[in-house]
Design a protein around this motif. Structure first.
Motif, short mmCIF file in Angstrom:
data_model
loop_
_atom_site.label_atom_id
_atom_site.label_comp_id
_atom_site.label_asym_id
_atom_site.label_seq_id
_atom_site.Cartn_x
_atom_site.Cartn_y
_atom_site.Cartn_z
N GLU A 184 5.65 17.01 -23.74
CA GLU A 184 7.09 16.99 -23.94
C GLU A 184 7.79 15.90 -23.14
O GLU A 184 8.99 15.67 -23.32
N ARG A 187 8.92 11.65 -26.44
CA ARG A 187 9.53 12.10 -27.68
C ARG A 187 9.79 10.91 -28.58
O ARG A 187 9.87 9.77 -28.12
N GLU A 201 5.98 19.56 -32.36
CA GLU A 201 7.14 20.31 -31.89
C GLU A 201 8.44 19.60 -32.26
O GLU A 201 8.54 18.38 -32.19
N ARG A 202 9.41 20.42 -32.67
CA ARG A 202 10.78 19.95 -32.90
C ARG A 202 11.64 20.49 -31.77
O ARG A 202 11.67 21.70 -31.52
N VAL A 203 12.37 19.60 -31.10
CA VAL A 203 13.19 19.99 -29.95
C VAL A 203 14.66 19.87 -30.32
O VAL A 203 15.14 18.76 -30.60
N ARG A 244 18.59 25.49 -25.96
CA ARG A 244 17.48 24.63 -26.36
C ARG A 244 16.52 25.46 -27.20
O ARG A 244 16.17 26.59 -26.84
N ILE A 246 12.75 25.09 -29.23
CA ILE A 246 11.55 24.29 -29.47
C ILE A 246 10.69 25.05 -30.48
O ILE A 246 10.22 26.15 -30.20
#
Length: 298
Positions: A184, A187, A201-203, A244, A246
């Motif tokens: 992480e 990005r 992963e989509r943050v 947030r 994730i």
């Protein structure tokens, strides 16, 4: 009768036109998607936004219920969305095109802490349009404390948006970022190629400086804005718990996000939306945890 040179010219034109058509269309008839991909090792290290010491984490499942539709009750309430732009939901189990705050408040939730809020984003597909929808393997939700001062409880019905569904064609509000599990610190705004065994992963990082007056605004961006680079809220705004999300997927190959046709499935068009309907007592607990610098899990 056409001579050999004219016959060859016509054949050449036909070959070029067929090649252009094949390159321009997908099986669904839309322009070829923008599916640029980046090895995460080539992505720059992320400059993390400052946060306070408090953190409240909670579990709303991964949409095992299959709660999906084309509605966007924040941006276009009462209007069904295009069939190629489907949303995944966690949290409130009743969110649909005709939902209101009152109907949502009377519904159930997938959140273990009883949060009735709605959290949604466009689905991820295994390939192009009409390919299989990928259910997230993990969805992590957390609220973060303010860097300076204390957070205040947001109003019921607060709308929050991050990213821009039209970012690929000039949207002005930036994009969520993509990464790989366990990496992480890096990005990218294109689709990542993750090492074997690592989830994509989509943050989704949401704004957290509220104007203190309105649960929504024209364009859904003015009442709740992002903090300054040092993490502080600009004058006239007040910190609320910073959301947030994730979402992790076992995604490989040609996976793409559901997007409007003119966005050509660009990774930059990704976005997330929230409607806060946390019960008053629950939000009071979240605010108290963050303001005392606690690390809480529900």
């Amino acid at each position: 009768m056409a001579g050999p040179s004219r016959t060859l010219s016509l054949a050449a034109v036909l070959v070029v036109e067929v090649a252009l058509l094949a390159g321009a269309l997908t099986a669904g008839g839309f322009a070829r998607p923008d599916i640029a991909r980046t090895d995460l090792a080539d992505a720059p290290p992320v400059v993390a936004s400052p946060t306070g010491p408090g953190r409240y984490s909670f579990d709303c499942g991964v949409n095992a219920e299959g709660h999906r539709n084309t509605a966007n009750v924040v941006v276009t309430p009462g209007v069904p969305g295009p069939e190629h732009h489907v949303h995944d939901y966690v949290g409130n189990l009743a969110t649909d095109v005709d939902s209101t705050d009152a109907s949502l408040a009377a519904a159930g939730t997938s959140c273990g802490n009883g949060d009735l809020s709605t959290f949604y984003w466009p689905v991820l597909r295994a390939g192009g349009e009409h390919s299989a929808i990928l259910t997230p393997r993990t969805v992590r939700l957390e609220y973060l404390a303010a860097v300076t001062g204390e957070v205040v409880a947001p109003p019921a019905g607060l709308r929050a948006m991050t990213g821009d569904a039209r970012a690929a064609t000039g949207g002005a509000f930036g994009t969520p970022t993509w990464t790989c599990a366990g990496a992480e610190d890096r990005r990218t705004d294109s689709y990542p190629r993750c090492p074997a065994g690592r989830d994509v992963e989509r943050v989704f990082e949401f704004p957290s400086c509220w104007d203190g007056l309105h649960p929504d605004s024209e364009g859904h961006r003015r009442h709740l804005v992002f903090a300054e680079p040092d993490g502080s809220c600009r004058r006239g705004t007040f910190p609320v718990p910073r959301l947030r999300i994730i979402a992790g997927y076992a995604a490989t190959g040609d996976f793409t996000v559901d997007a409007f046709p003119d966005q050509k499935r660009s990774a930059r068009s990704d976005h997330g939306i929230m409607i806060n309907l946390a019960p008053t007592a629950l939000m009071a607990d979240i605010v108290a945890c963050l303001n005392r610098g606690g690390v809480c899990t529900a």
